[in-house]
Design a protein around this motif. Structure first.
Motif, PDB file in Angstrom:
ATOM      1  N   GLY A  56     -92.683  47.694 123.960  1.00 38.54           N
ATOM      2  CA  GLY A  56     -91.463  48.622 124.392  1.00 38.54           C
ATOM      3  C   GLY A  56     -89.963  48.395 123.363  1.00 38.54           C
ATOM      4  O   GLY A  56     -89.254  49.115 123.199  1.00 38.54           O
ATOM      5  N   SER A  57     -91.019  46.626 122.944  1.00 38.88           N
ATOM      6  CA  SER A  57     -89.104  46.304 122.180  1.00 38.88           C
ATOM      7  C   SER A  57     -89.400  47.172 120.155  1.00 38.88           C
ATOM      8  O   SER A  57     -88.196  47.531 119.506  1.00 38.88           O
ATOM      9  N   GLY A  58     -90.742  47.669 120.029  1.00 40.15           N
ATOM     10  CA  GLY A  58     -89.977  48.571 118.844  1.00 40.15           C
ATOM     11  C   GLY A  58     -90.433  49.667 118.715  1.00 40.15           C
ATOM     12  O   GLY A  58     -90.041  51.256 117.902  1.00 40.15           O
ATOM     13  N   ASN A  59     -90.037  50.506 120.322  1.00 36.46           N
ATOM     14  CA  ASN A  59     -90.678  51.220 120.803  1.00 36.46           C
ATOM     15  C   ASN A  59     -89.764  51.852 121.858  1.00 36.46           C
ATOM     16  O   ASN A  59     -90.717  51.836 122.557  1.00 36.46           O
ATOM     17  N   PRO A  60     -88.260  52.172 121.818  1.00 38.86           N
ATOM     18  CA  PRO A  60     -87.275  52.364 122.929  1.00 38.86           C
ATOM     19  C   PRO A  60     -87.938  53.378 123.911  1.00 38.86           C
ATOM     20  O   PRO A  60     -87.664  53.536 125.011  1.00 38.86           O
ATOM     21  N   SER A  61     -89.093  53.704 123.690  1.00 36.98           N
ATOM     22  CA  SER A  61     -89.193  55.953 124.361  1.00 36.98           C
ATOM     23  C   SER A  61     -90.885  54.925 125.143  1.00 36.98           C
ATOM     24  O   SER A  61     -90.871  56.628 125.501  1.00 36.98           O
ATOM     25  N   PHE A  62     -91.377  53.713 124.364  1.00 31.32           N
ATOM     26  CA  PHE A  62     -92.229  53.724 124.838  1.00 31.32           C
ATOM     27  C   PHE A  62     -92.734  53.767 126.135  1.00 31.32           C
ATOM     28  O   PHE A  62     -92.167  52.970 127.148  1.00 31.32           O
ATOM     29  N   LYS A  63     -94.371  54.470 126.997  1.00 32.60           N
ATOM     30  CA  LYS A  63     -94.568  53.839 128.273  1.00 32.60           C
ATOM     31  C   LYS A  63     -95.562  53.891 128.669  1.00 32.60           C
ATOM     32  O   LYS A  63     -95.967  55.211 127.402  1.00 32.60           O
ATOM     33  N   VAL A  64     -96.084  53.145 129.436  1.00 34.83           N
ATOM     34  CA  VAL A  64     -97.502  52.975 129.977  1.00 34.83           C
ATOM     35  C   VAL A  64     -98.284  54.095 130.762  1.00 34.83           C
ATOM     36  O   VAL A  64     -97.588  54.716 131.227  1.00 34.83           O
ATOM     37  N   GLY A  65     -99.336  54.450 129.824  1.00 34.40           N
ATOM     38  CA  GLY A  65     -99.750  55.270 130.727  1.00 34.40           C
ATOM     39  C   GLY A  65     -99.809  55.626 132.242  1.00 34.40           C
ATOM     40  O   GLY A  65    -100.041  53.834 133.194  1.00 34.40           O
ATOM     41  N   LYS A  66    -101.118  56.187 133.414  1.00 38.73           N
ATOM     42  CA  LYS A  66    -101.316  56.282 134.827  1.00 38.73           C
ATOM     43  C   LYS A  66    -102.897  54.672 134.665  1.00 38.73           C
ATOM     44  O   LYS A  66    -102.676  54.434 135.619  1.00 38.73           O
ATOM     45  N   ALA A  67    -103.809  54.754 133.715  1.00 36.43           N
ATOM     46  CA  ALA A  67    -105.145  53.944 133.399  1.00 36.43           C
ATOM     47  C   ALA A  67    -103.782  52.296 133.180  1.00 36.43           C
ATOM     48  O   ALA A  67    -104.682  51.342 133.632  1.00 36.43           O
ATOM     49  N   PHE A  68    -102.929  52.170 132.186  1.00 31.87           N
ATOM     50  CA  PHE A  68    -102.556  51.022 132.523  1.00 31.87           C
ATOM     51  C   PHE A  68    -101.817  50.924 133.852  1.00 31.87           C
ATOM     52  O   PHE A  68    -101.960  49.512 134.661  1.00 31.87           O
ATOM     53  N   THR A  69    -100.708  51.547 134.055  1.00 30.62           N
ATOM     54  CA  THR A  69    -100.608  51.514 136.093  1.00 30.62           C
ATOM     55  C   THR A  69    -101.399  50.898 136.816  1.00 30.62           C
ATOM     56  O   THR A  69    -101.323  50.242 138.085  1.00 30.62           O
ATOM     57  N   ASP A  70    -102.032  51.540 136.606  1.00 32.03           N
ATOM     58  CA  ASP A  70    -103.356  51.635 138.184  1.00 32.03           C
ATOM     59  C   ASP A  70    -103.908  50.250 138.342  1.00 32.03           C
ATOM     60  O   ASP A  70    -104.101  49.541 139.143  1.00 32.03           O
ATOM     61  N   TYR A  71    -104.579  50.454 136.923  1.00 32.37           N
ATOM     62  CA  TYR A  71    -104.895  48.622 136.809  1.00 32.37           C
ATOM     63  C   TYR A  71    -103.904  47.745 136.696  1.00 32.37           C
ATOM     64  O   TYR A  71    -104.224  46.535 138.221  1.00 32.37           O
TER      65      TYR A  71
END
Length: 511
Positions: free
Chosen positions: A196-211
């Motif tokens: 996120g530090s290099g890309n303010p619009s970065f958002k993690v996906g569902k797989a990341f959140t689920d884990y």
């Protein structure tokens, strides 16, 4: 027969519910000037539960009340390590003075759990050297998750192997698995922030959140037992708290971090009260409870502890921190405590009422006291003795040691020599918040028997000298500010700093 059977059952029940841990062992080449301390690793207070002396032959023994089963920090000669302890156990632990407790051998009923823990930690240390974390952090989300899940699988496989090998209790196995989850959560949090530090619009996906959610299936247990999980939660909420603090601290010059964080937590309906208590305790202990805090700040913290912390144990631990750091609250009646003189007769602190007096807490095993404190103490006593009393409170391990120490160390210094039976476990040490890291310690009490100062660890602190002058009507000679002084009468107080949190430092969100 039934009567005796009932008594037997009661005895077994009492033993099984005991929280006391007996400690004994030997440090080859150990020094009697060094002390062994135990601290609850999962607690919020990080104050020593035990301070055990080492004899000339390296042997030691003692005991302490373990608040709960779990990990405890053991420290000796500036080195620290972890041991897993259960109430009712006897810890037989030994090692070499050169590397204890970095390396130790445990026998007896604490052996299997700690053999499991030690083997798991050794594997983890070696395994970490095989993982290129920098490379893992640069991968895309799918590649990162695959890599971190492999790490989890490898370590869990080792845990299961060690379970078969050592047959540890289920509690320590679950602790290790929760500890692994907390570590992994910290890593994936770092990955998210880095992306996120290099890309303010970065958002993690569902797989990341689920884990991430899967790793927190035991979050209520993890918040209670694992400081790293609390660190993870604080890091996750830090950006949100920063915005809240900025919006709610405008034009407020005296608002504390603890106040802001307390109000912030009240807006978080998705966080359990248990989590709020632990997180708030960590923030208070790190940001606003420290030596020299203004009375206004300590009063604010006390109010938050009383009103917003719901867990009784956490509330009690925070109150202990406040007393350990700043002493008994100024203006309160000085606590009475069990003390004895050299001749065995009891002594009451209140006997000094009618004249201001100083309590000086000390022990023979602290070389700083004889080398730096006592010479300055002589000056202080000689200067103020016509207007105030001095009570020298010894907290050595035995009364015999007290007699030897007071007769040699304080010979010729006017004052009353008394002993707190039990040393650092004594009634007087507990009431005045005296720990090994806080020796020497000085407390001033006015002629009405009320606390007149916070506790000090250095006789040269200007604030202490000012209080002595005020209570006695005398005026101590001022030190030349251009002269460099050793810690002592009129010297720089920054030479010694007390921080009971140093055993378990944690980052906290700050405004």
């Amino acid at each position: 027969m039934k009567k005796y059977l009932l008594l037997f059952i009661i005895a077994i029940f009492v033993m099984s519910c005991s929280k006391k841990v007996e400690v004994k062992g030997k440090i080859t080449g150990g020094s009697p000037l060094e002390r062994i301390e135990f601290i609850e690793a999962s607690g919020v207070a990080t104050l020593p539960l035990a301070n055990i002396g080492v004899k000339n032959d390296g042997t030691f023994s003692g005991s302490f009340e373990a608040p709960k089963n779990g990990m405890y920090l053991i420290s000796y000669a500036g080195k620290q390590n972890l041991v897993y302890l259960k109430g009712g156990q006897t810890l037989n632990i030994s090692g070499s003075g050169m590397n204890f407790p970095n390396d130790y051998v445990i026998t007896g009923d604490a052996k299997k759990n700690n053999d499991f823990f030690t083997a798991s930690q050794k594997y983890l240390t070696n395994y970490a050297q095989t993982v290129n974390m920098n490379e893992l952090m640069t991968k895309d989300e799918r590649g990162f998750l695959a890599g971190i899940q492999k790490v989890e699988k490898d370590i869990n496989n080792n845990i299961e192997e060690n379970v078969k090998k050592f047959s540890p209790d289920n509690e320590v196995v679950q602790w290790k698995k929760n500890d692994l989850s907390s570590t992994l959560l910290s890593i994936i949090s770092q990955y998210e922030m880095r992306q996120g530090s290099g890309n303010p619009s970065f958002k993690v996906g569902k797989a990341f959140t689920d884990y991430e959610n899967k790793l927190q299936e035991n979050k209520e247990t993890m918040i209670k037992e694992n400081p790293y999980y609390r660190q993870y939660l604080l890091a996750k909420m830090s950006p949100d708290f920063q915005k809240y603090a900025e919006a709610n601290s405008k034009n407020k010059t005296d608002v504390t971090t603890s106040e802001l964080f307390t109000q912030y937590l009240k807006t978080k309906k998705d966080i359990s009260q248990t989590a709020k208590d632990y997180l708030l305790a960590f923030v208070m202990a790190q940001s606003d409870i420290h030596p020299g805090s203004p009375v206004k700040v300590t009063d604010k913290i006390k109010k938050i502890i009383d009103e917003d912390i719901k867990d009784a144990t956490i509330k009690g631990d925070l109150n202990k921190i406040q007393i350990a750091v700043n002493g008994v609250k100024v203006g309160e009646v000085a606590p009475e405590a069990s003390l004895v003189k050299q001749d065995g007769k009891s002594y009451k602190i209140s006997e000094n009422k009618g004249k201001p007096y100083m309590l000086f807490f000390y022990a023979s095993w602290n070389p700083y006291i004889s080398e730096a404190t006592v010479p300055v103490l002589k000056e202080v006593v000689n200067f103020y003795k016509s207007k105030m009393n001095f009570v020298f409170v010894n907290v050595d391990d035995t009364k015999d040691q007290f007699v030897k120490t007071s007769n040699s160390l304080l010979k010729g210094i006017q004052g009353t020599n008394v002993y707190g039976d039990g040393g650092l476990n004594s009634d007087v040490a507990k009431k005045y918040g005296i720990y090994g890291f806080k020796l020497p310690c000085f407390v001033i009490i006015d002629k009405d028997g009320k606390i007149a100062s916070r506790s000090f660890v250095n006789l040269g602190e200007p604030e202490l000298v000012t209080i002595l002058d005020k209570l006695t009507g005398l005026s101590a000679p001022k030190a030349n500010p251009n002269v460099q002084l050793q810690p002592g009468f009129g010297a720089d107080p920054s030479a010694q700093q007390v921080n009971p949190q140093s055993a378990n430092p944690q980052p906290v969100p700050t405004k």
